[in-house]
Design a protein around this motif. Structure first.
Motif, mmCIF file in Angstrom:
data_model
loop_
_atom_site.group_PDB
_atom_site.id
_atom_site.type_symbol
_atom_site.label_atom_id
_atom_site.label_comp_id
_atom_site.label_asym_id
_atom_site.label_seq_id
_atom_site.Cartn_x
_atom_site.Cartn_y
_atom_site.Cartn_z
ATOM 1 N N ARG A 19 148.738 26.378 -12.654
ATOM 2 C CA ARG A 19 148.539 25.512 -13.623
ATOM 3 C C ARG A 19 149.991 25.254 -14.167
ATOM 4 O O ARG A 19 150.408 26.314 -15.029
ATOM 5 C CB ARG A 19 147.334 25.828 -14.658
ATOM 6 N N TRP A 20 150.800 24.217 -14.181
ATOM 7 C CA TRP A 20 151.917 23.940 -14.471
ATOM 8 C C TRP A 20 151.783 23.604 -16.116
ATOM 9 O O TRP A 20 151.178 22.838 -16.527
ATOM 10 C CB TRP A 20 152.836 23.059 -14.000
ATOM 11 N N ILE A 21 152.598 24.359 -16.939
ATOM 12 C CA ILE A 21 152.714 24.050 -18.512
ATOM 13 C C ILE A 21 153.988 23.776 -19.000
ATOM 14 O O ILE A 21 154.991 24.540 -18.543
ATOM 15 C CB ILE A 21 152.243 25.305 -19.132
ATOM 16 N N ASP A 22 154.074 22.591 -19.697
ATOM 17 C CA ASP A 22 155.707 22.207 -20.479
ATOM 18 C C ASP A 22 156.290 23.654 -20.847
ATOM 19 O O ASP A 22 155.448 23.987 -21.815
ATOM 20 C CB ASP A 22 155.529 21.154 -20.864
ATOM 21 N N SER A 23 157.474 23.863 -20.769
ATOM 22 C CA SER A 23 158.212 24.775 -21.432
ATOM 23 C C SER A 23 158.915 23.903 -22.854
ATOM 24 O O SER A 23 158.668 22.763 -22.751
ATOM 25 C CB SER A 23 159.414 25.489 -20.947
ATOM 26 N N PRO A 24 159.449 24.484 -23.943
ATOM 27 C CA PRO A 24 160.091 23.687 -24.972
ATOM 28 C C PRO A 24 161.308 23.049 -24.379
ATOM 29 O O PRO A 24 161.670 22.100 -25.244
ATOM 30 C CB PRO A 24 160.403 24.936 -25.869
ATOM 31 N N GLN A 25 161.734 23.155 -23.304
ATOM 32 C CA GLN A 25 163.049 22.368 -22.788
ATOM 33 C C GLN A 25 162.423 21.293 -21.949
ATOM 34 O O GLN A 25 161.800 21.425 -20.837
ATOM 35 C CB GLN A 25 163.921 23.465 -22.217
ATOM 36 N N ASN A 26 162.896 20.119 -22.055
ATOM 37 C CA ASN A 26 162.462 19.035 -21.327
ATOM 38 C C ASN A 26 162.858 19.321 -19.814
ATOM 39 O O ASN A 26 163.847 19.805 -19.546
ATOM 40 C CB ASN A 26 163.126 17.641 -21.901
ATOM 41 N N GLY A 27 161.933 18.969 -19.041
ATOM 42 C CA GLY A 27 162.072 19.275 -17.587
ATOM 43 C C GLY A 27 161.968 20.553 -16.869
ATOM 44 O O GLY A 27 162.218 20.660 -15.626
ATOM 45 N N VAL A 28 161.502 21.496 -17.610
ATOM 46 C CA VAL A 28 161.254 22.808 -17.258
ATOM 47 C C VAL A 28 159.826 23.211 -17.545
ATOM 48 O O VAL A 28 159.279 23.039 -18.628
ATOM 49 C CB VAL A 28 162.150 23.873 -18.140
ATOM 50 N N GLU A 29 159.056 23.646 -16.415
ATOM 51 C CA GLU A 29 157.651 23.714 -16.399
ATOM 52 C C GLU A 29 157.448 25.427 -15.912
ATOM 53 O O GLU A 29 158.098 26.018 -15.248
ATOM 54 C CB GLU A 29 156.828 22.903 -15.665
ATOM 55 N N ARG A 30 156.318 25.735 -16.264
ATOM 56 C CA ARG A 30 156.198 27.342 -16.203
ATOM 57 C C ARG A 30 154.563 27.511 -15.510
ATOM 58 O O ARG A 30 153.596 26.744 -16.067
ATOM 59 C CB ARG A 30 156.128 28.297 -17.511
ATOM 60 N N VAL A 31 154.492 28.256 -14.618
ATOM 61 C CA VAL A 31 152.926 28.760 -14.544
ATOM 62 C C VAL A 31 153.141 30.338 -14.838
ATOM 63 O O VAL A 31 153.883 31.151 -14.506
ATOM 64 C CB VAL A 31 152.622 28.937 -12.986
ATOM 65 N N MET A 32 152.065 30.537 -15.703
ATOM 66 C CA MET A 32 152.191 31.945 -16.456
ATOM 67 C C MET A 32 151.455 32.793 -15.936
ATOM 68 O O MET A 32 150.350 32.722 -15.778
ATOM 69 C CB MET A 32 151.863 31.648 -17.961
#
Length: 227
Positions: A19-32
């Motif tokens: 499940r990809w979640i946006d980070s605070p920075q545009n264009g960078v996503e995370r799976v925690m």
């Protein structure tokens, strides 16, 4: 924020359940994968950089461990294509970015304060691999608290020689890993607590994994004040 934060418990995430979640920075996503804290956290994540995305220069008080899974990850004018393993020690800093896009495996705030030397290893270089039993190993880091490597197992080969695991964390890189009838494809992540009963084997075409051991024996809790 608490995600898989009880390190006495087993945790796993199959690639198909990302499940990809946006980070605070545009264009960078995370799976925690696991997390204790908010933006400044003890965290294990899969991070995806879109082309031409970046983070501003920042510090890592607790250190940072990176394995580049695909694309090219860059920091401070140095490029690291897929297969590079990096350790940035506590108090170090950098400006990470990717021109073409990249996916990386990242562990934050999980290093000993005694660790003070950066590490950069190209795991695609065959000279960094050693024969071990019927498989191969690429040693990445070892100290009194943890051992990190990439492991190549032959078809149907057992990962652990004993069913009792002394604590381990795995990321499937190539091939398939099988545990109790469950098949884990590339990108799947598992964390096995100390004294877990587990029989894990490579799939029929073998498997390549990231493997960390030893570190879970020292985790008891975290002080999140100021994170």
């Amino acid at each position: 924020m608490l995600i898989n934060a009880d390190f006495l418990q087993r945790a796993a995430l199959a690639f198909e359940d990302y499940r990809w979640i946006d980070s605070p920075q545009n264009g960078v996503e995370r799976v925690m994968l696991d997390r204790v804290g908010a933006e400044k956290a003890r965290a294990t994540s899969i991070v995806r950089y879109a082309p031409d995305s970046y983070f501003p220069h920042h510090l890592h008080p607790g250190g940072e461990e990176i394995l580049v899974l695909s694309g090219t990850f860059s920091a401070d004018d140095t490029d690291y294509p897929a297969g590079w393993y990096l350790r940035n020690p506590p108090t170090s800093g950098h400006r990470p970015y990717s021109r073409e896009g990249a996916v990386i495996f990242v562990k934050l705030w999980q290093m000993s304060t005694a660790e003070d030397q950066p590490v950069a290893i190209n795991t695609q270089d065959l000279a960094n691999w050693q024969q071990q039993n019927s498989g191969k190993v690429c040693p990445l880091f070892s100290d009194n608290s943890e051992q990190v490597s990439l492991q190549k197992l032959d078809a149907n080969q057992l990962l652990f020689t004993s069913e009792i695991v002394a604590g381990a964390e795995l990321l499937v890189l190539e091939g398939e890993l099988i545990e109790d009838g469950q098949t884990y494809q590339p990108g799947s992540w598992l964390r096995l607590p100390v004294a877990e009963l587990s029989t894990i084997t490579a799939g029929g075409n073998g498997v390549t994994i990231y493997l960390k051991t030893g570190h879970l024996a020292h985790i008891k809790g975290f002080d999140l004040q100021g994170w």
